[in-house]
Design an enzyme around this catalytic site. Structure first.
Site, PDB file in Angstrom:
ATOM      1  N   HIS A   1       0.844  -1.193   0.000  1.00 24.88           N
ATOM      2  CA  HIS A   1       0.000   0.000   0.000  1.00 24.88           C
ATOM      3  C   HIS A   1       0.880   1.244   0.000  1.00 24.88           C
ATOM      4  O   HIS A   1       1.960   1.260   0.606  1.00 24.88           O
ATOM      5  CB  HIS A   1      -0.897  -0.022   1.233  1.00 24.88           C
ATOM      6  CG  HIS A   1      -2.028   0.940   1.193  1.00 24.88           C
ATOM      7  ND1 HIS A   1      -1.860   2.301   1.408  1.00 24.88           N
ATOM      8  CD2 HIS A   1      -3.368   0.763   0.971  1.00 24.88           C
ATOM      9  CE1 HIS A   1      -3.023   2.911   1.329  1.00 24.88           C
ATOM     10  NE2 HIS A   1      -3.967   2.003   1.060  1.00 24.88           N
TER      11      HIS A   1
ATOM     12  N   ASP B   1       2.794  -3.464   8.822  1.00 23.04           N
ATOM     13  CA  ASP B   1       1.534  -2.801   8.519  1.00 23.04           C
ATOM     14  C   ASP B   1       0.424  -3.816   8.747  1.00 23.04           C
ATOM     15  O   ASP B   1       0.211  -4.720   7.933  1.00 23.04           O
ATOM     16  CB  ASP B   1       1.534  -2.297   7.072  1.00 23.04           C
ATOM     17  CG  ASP B   1       0.222  -1.627   6.687  1.00 23.04           C
ATOM     18  OD1 ASP B   1      -0.678  -1.522   7.538  1.00 23.04           O
ATOM     19  OD2 ASP B   1       0.096  -1.213   5.514  1.00 23.04           O
TER      20      ASP B   1
ATOM     21  N   GLN C   1      -4.721  -4.664   7.526  1.00 21.00           N
ATOM     22  CA  GLN C   1      -5.684  -5.669   7.066  1.00 21.00           C
ATOM     23  C   GLN C   1      -5.799  -6.849   8.021  1.00 21.00           C
ATOM     24  O   GLN C   1      -6.835  -7.516   8.043  1.00 21.00           O
ATOM     25  CB  GLN C   1      -5.285  -6.176   5.677  1.00 21.00           C
ATOM     26  CG  GLN C   1      -5.320  -5.111   4.590  1.00 21.00           C
ATOM     27  CD  GLN C   1      -6.716  -4.547   4.355  1.00 21.00           C
ATOM     28  OE1 GLN C   1      -7.714  -5.153   4.722  1.00 21.00           O
ATOM     29  NE2 GLN C   1      -6.776  -3.384   3.738  1.00 21.00           N
TER      30      GLN C   1
ATOM     31  N   LYS D   1     -10.882  -0.328   9.691  1.00 17.96           N
ATOM     32  CA  LYS D   1     -10.872  -1.635   9.041  1.00 17.96           C
ATOM     33  C   LYS D   1     -11.124  -2.765  10.046  1.00 17.96           C
ATOM     34  O   LYS D   1     -11.075  -3.940   9.681  1.00 17.96           O
ATOM     35  CB  LYS D   1      -9.533  -1.849   8.337  1.00 17.96           C
ATOM     36  CG  LYS D   1      -9.256  -0.861   7.197  1.00 17.96           C
ATOM     37  CD  LYS D   1      -7.913  -1.122   6.549  1.00 17.96           C
ATOM     38  CE  LYS D   1      -7.522  -0.026   5.569  1.00 17.96           C
ATOM     39  NZ  LYS D   1      -8.357  -0.021   4.351  1.00 17.96           N
TER      40      LYS D   1
ATOM     41  N   CYS E   1      -4.401   1.478  -4.474  1.00 22.94           N
ATOM     42  CA  CYS E   1      -3.465   2.298  -3.693  1.00 22.94           C
ATOM     43  C   CYS E   1      -2.029   1.770  -3.722  1.00 22.94           C
ATOM     44  O   CYS E   1      -1.231   2.124  -2.851  1.00 22.94           O
ATOM     45  CB  CYS E   1      -3.927   2.458  -2.242  1.00 22.94           C
ATOM     46  SG  CYS E   1      -5.449   3.412  -2.055  1.00 22.94           S
TER      47      CYS E   1
END
Length: 442
Positions: free
Chosen positions: A151, A232, A235, A258, A401
């Site tokens: 991303h 990261d 998700q 999210k 993205c």
């Protein structure tokens, strides 16, 4: 994640396109037809009760449970105050509630409360790592390992940091590593690119396009402990159990919207061993920063990185979201999404010419976390997404993205992403709809 049988087809970060579906078909078992997404669960999400459409874009943002919506409304309509800015009961009780959410988030990821920093989102968290840690700790000649196919929020902050440091006469090199056919970081390629100048390795824990899980566990004992590891978890947070200690993370970011929470709120995990390396990057009210001998002196963590007024309703909403996630159980959500992933793959394999992007479609075992991306010949992903939307299926299309113009930039694709409220019946109807459209355009 499972052991790869397709390592020879490593998907280069310098290449383009998708990987054609050539792996053996994964058939969906009986569990895919069941799962928790019954009327009781769906009834927790007011927007779904009002909509006829099928929402398949949970990787962009999740639907919000009634408890989260109520938490935001309650802050605005009942005893609105600023946390920690007064000694009256409204302010002090709110400050205590914010700290309870911090403690709850710490427990949720296996951290301590002083390692949990509230941010404006995952993007803000990654920029905080770049500015609060990278700006003052990286030296001339140091290197950062990253994937240009992650991303943009896990690419642009490092590019920006490189430009900032260049202005101070320090050259920092961004070293790209490959992604394999499973949509995971190519571990051997990462290992080969580590050098004596490597200072940071940043990875997507769960890839936002491919749905591949990267833990770096294969490199334990092979990475110099002085190298900082950044994950990261935008998700993975709220979709499967995430324990930062097990990841060996020095930094990890989470996106509240999210994981059933409200937009504009995130969490940055900062491992305690890195606290002395962190410099305030957002000095102001609440940051505990003072001007001493003409230099900024940072206060105690985590407030050192929390200058300004918190997004108070957003943090309270995060607390409500964590309660919902804990009640449902992350193992339940993970199992449900895996079953839906396998069911979706089985349905889409029957579509002539359909090509899967890297991810669970190419795995030698049944895996998946609710993210599948693909293309259909004869129709652009944008057009396919528009048609699907007109038919009531809401999906994400485009490059998702991933930075354009960079090595490894994605071609447009359709991304399906599921969650607790997605049903097996909806997945079956979606796969049939894609098959019908494919027939009409070929």
């Amino acid at each position: 994640m499972c052991v790869s049988l397709v390592a020879s087809s490593a998907y280069s970060s310098e290449g383009g396109g998708t990987v054609r579906s050539s792996a053996p078909a994964n058939t969906a078992g009986p569990a895919a037809a069941r799962g928790p997404a019954g009327s009781a669960v769906r009834g927790m999400f007011p927007a779904l009760a009002e909509a006829a459409e099928v929402y398949l874009d949970s990787a962009s943002t999740t639907q919000k449970p009634a408890a989260v919506i109520e938490a935001v409304g309650r802050y605005h309509r009942s005893r609105t105050a600023n946390a920690g800015r007064g000694t009256y009961a409204w302010a002090t009780s709110l400050a205590a509630e914010i700290e309870r959410v911090r403690e709850r988030m710490a427990g949720f990821i296996g951290a301590d409360a002083d390692e949990v920093v509230f941010t404006g989102g995952a993007t803000a968290g990654l920029n905080a790592v770049a500015l609060a840690w990278g700006l003052t700790n990286l030296r001339d000649g140091d290197e950062i390992l990253y994937s240009p196919r992650d991303h943009a929020s896990n690419v642009y902050p490092w590019q920006h940091l490189r430009r900032l440091l260049a202005g101070f006469g320090r050259t920092v090199t961004l070293v790209p590593y490959r992604v394999n056919a499973l949509g995971e970081a190519d571990i051997e390629d990462v290992a080969a690119r580590i050098s004596g100048r490597t200072r940071l390795i940043t990875v997507a824990h769960l890839h936002h396009v491919f749905g591949g899980l990267t833990t770096l566990e294969e490199l334990r004992g092979r990475i110099d402990p002085r190298i900082a590891l950044c994950f990261d978890c935008s998700q993975s947070g709220g979709h499967l159990p995430v324990r930062v200690a097990e990841l060996g993370a020095d930094f990890a970011v989470f996106s509240a919207h999210k994981m059933f929470g409200a937009p504009g709120t995130g969490v940055l995990y900062c491992r305690r061993r890195r606290h002395d390396e962190l410099t305030p990057f957002l000095p102001g009210g609440n940051s505990g920063v003072s001007l001493v001998d003409s230099e900024l002196s940072g206060g105690a963590m985590p407030h050192r990185l929390e200058g300004g007024t918190h997004n108070l309703p957003g943090i309270l909403a995060l607390g409500a979201a964590l309660e919902v996630l804990e009640q449902v159980g992350l193992d339940t959500i993970r199992t449900h999404n895996r079953a839906l992933t396998q069911r979706l793959l089985a349905g889409l394999r029957a579509v002539p010419g359909l090509e899967f992007a890297p991810g669970p479609a190419h795995a030698p075992c049944e895996t998946g976390y609710g993210i599948v991306s693909f293309t259909v010949p004869g129709i652009s992903s944008g057009d396919l997404g528009f048609v699907l939307g007109e038919l009531g299926f809401l999906v994400r299309t485009g490059a998702h993205c991933v930075p354009t113009g960079a090595a490894g930039a994605e071609q447009d694709s359709v991304r399906v992403s599921t969650h607790l409220y997605t049903s097996a019946e909806e997945i079956d109807r979606f796969a049939q709809c894609v098959a019908t459209i494919a027939e009409e355009v070929t």
